[in-house]
Design a protein around this motif. Structure first.
Motif, short mmCIF file in Angstrom:
data_model
loop_
_atom_site.label_atom_id
_atom_site.label_comp_id
_atom_site.label_asym_id
_atom_site.label_seq_id
_atom_site.Cartn_x
_atom_site.Cartn_y
_atom_site.Cartn_z
N ALA A 115 -2.34 -2.34 -1.17
CA ALA A 115 -3.29 -1.31 -0.63
C ALA A 115 -3.18 -1.25 0.68
O ALA A 115 -3.62 -0.15 1.26
N LEU A 116 -2.79 -2.10 1.51
CA LEU A 116 -2.43 -2.08 3.06
C LEU A 116 -1.28 -0.98 3.37
O LEU A 116 -1.49 0.01 4.33
N LEU A 117 -0.38 -0.72 2.31
CA LEU A 117 0.64 0.09 2.56
C LEU A 117 0.05 1.53 2.47
O LEU A 117 0.32 2.45 3.01
N GLU A 118 -1.02 1.65 1.30
CA GLU A 118 -1.82 2.96 0.99
C GLU A 118 -2.47 3.41 2.58
O GLU A 118 -2.91 4.63 2.84
N GLU A 119 -2.84 2.39 3.15
CA GLU A 119 -3.73 2.39 4.19
C GLU A 119 -2.92 2.93 5.50
O GLU A 119 -3.43 3.75 6.21
N GLU A 120 -2.03 2.15 5.69
CA GLU A 120 -1.26 2.31 6.95
C GLU A 120 -0.20 3.43 7.08
O GLU A 120 0.09 4.07 8.21
N LEU A 121 0.31 3.61 5.78
CA LEU A 121 1.64 4.61 5.87
C LEU A 121 1.01 6.15 5.62
O LEU A 121 0.22 6.25 4.92
N PRO A 122 1.91 6.93 6.08
CA PRO A 122 1.57 8.44 5.80
C PRO A 122 2.09 8.56 4.16
O PRO A 122 2.57 7.67 3.79
#
Ligand SMILES: O=C(O)[C@H](O)[C@@H](O)[C@H](O)[C@H](O)COP(=O)(O)O
Length: 241
Positions: A115-122
């Motif tokens: 979920a963090l990747l969904e939030e932080e990455l383009p």
């Protein structure tokens, strides 16, 4: 796929550092997934000791491709290794470091990190996109923490999975194929003679190559580079000729 072969580990580390500097260039934010293993360790040393001033550390965001399910102070922790060899030696803002918490419940952590990747990455094609994923390859052909006996995890519908090391039974949280192959660039860092046989099977696509997770690394952008030393490359048809 591009192959870059250098004389030894140190040369690999030096050339990879230059490559990273060029790639990250003037980008405002450059998102990298790091790997554990022996080659990245040398790369981190060289990067921190010889090239630190050539990098705008404010723009670099660090993530991990995999982490062992241990405390961040444990000798096995990929995060600890990175702190010792890179993070503690360079001026990178704390907020740019996004570690996998090996001390948490693995299933929950895989979910949180996904979920963090969904939030932080383009995003690209609807999925989080790293600018660069750095990978090692084990002697058994594993990459990140996707091992041959669990190759099904590569095609997981999730961003991260809990994997199990085949010998030690150690649990790990790993990125899956859909995230790795969605990166702008993927770079393998592989050195040493013990890797030569699998490098040959995978790079030369010899019979059975698909059994090895590392052979499934194929970014959609087609930007895949293998940084090898002469020992790891020594059986390659293209290298020998
Ligand atoms: O945490 C890990 O174990 C890794 O991320 C793993 O995929 C590693 O890169 C390879 O096992 C290669 O490791 P070596 O470079 O030490 O052979």
């Amino acid at each position: 796929m591009e192959l870059k072969v250098y004389q030894n580990k140190n040369k690999v580390a030096e050339e990879f550092s230059k490559y990273l500097i060029e790639k990250s260039g003037t980008q405002k934010a450059f998102h990298i997934a790091l790997s554990g293993g022996s080659t990245p360790k040398i790369v981190f040393d060289v990067l921190a000791e010889q090239f630190s001033k050539d990098i705008d550390w404010n723009s670099i965001h660090l993530y991990w491709g995999d982490e062992r399910c241990v405390a961040p102070t444990d000798a096995e922790s990929n995060y600890k290794m990175t702190v010792e060899h890179l993070i503690s030696k360079v001026d990178i803002p704390e907020g740019n470091i996004h570690r996998i918490k090996g001390e948490e419940d693995p299933k929950e952590e895989a979910k949180r990190y996904g979920a963090l990747l969904e939030e932080e990455l383009p995003k690209a094609l609807g999925l989080p996109q790293f600018d660069l994923v750095i990978l090692g390859m084990g002697d058994d052909g594993h990459t990140a923490s996707i091992f041959p006996h669990e190759i099904n995890l590569w095609v997981s519908p999730d961003n991260c999975e809990v994997a199990i090391h085949p010998e030690s039974g150690q649990r790990r949280v790993s990125l899956t194929g859909r995230i790795i192959n969605n990166a702008k660039t993927v770079a393998f860092l592989v050195t040493g003679e013990s890797k030569a046989e699998k490098v040959k099977v995978i790079v030369d696509r010899e019979e059975g190559y698909l059994e090895y997770p590392a052979s499934h690394v194929a970014p959609k952008t087609k930007d895949l580079v293998w940084f090898l030393d002469a020992a790891a490359a020594k059986l390659l048809t293209s290298y020998r000729s």
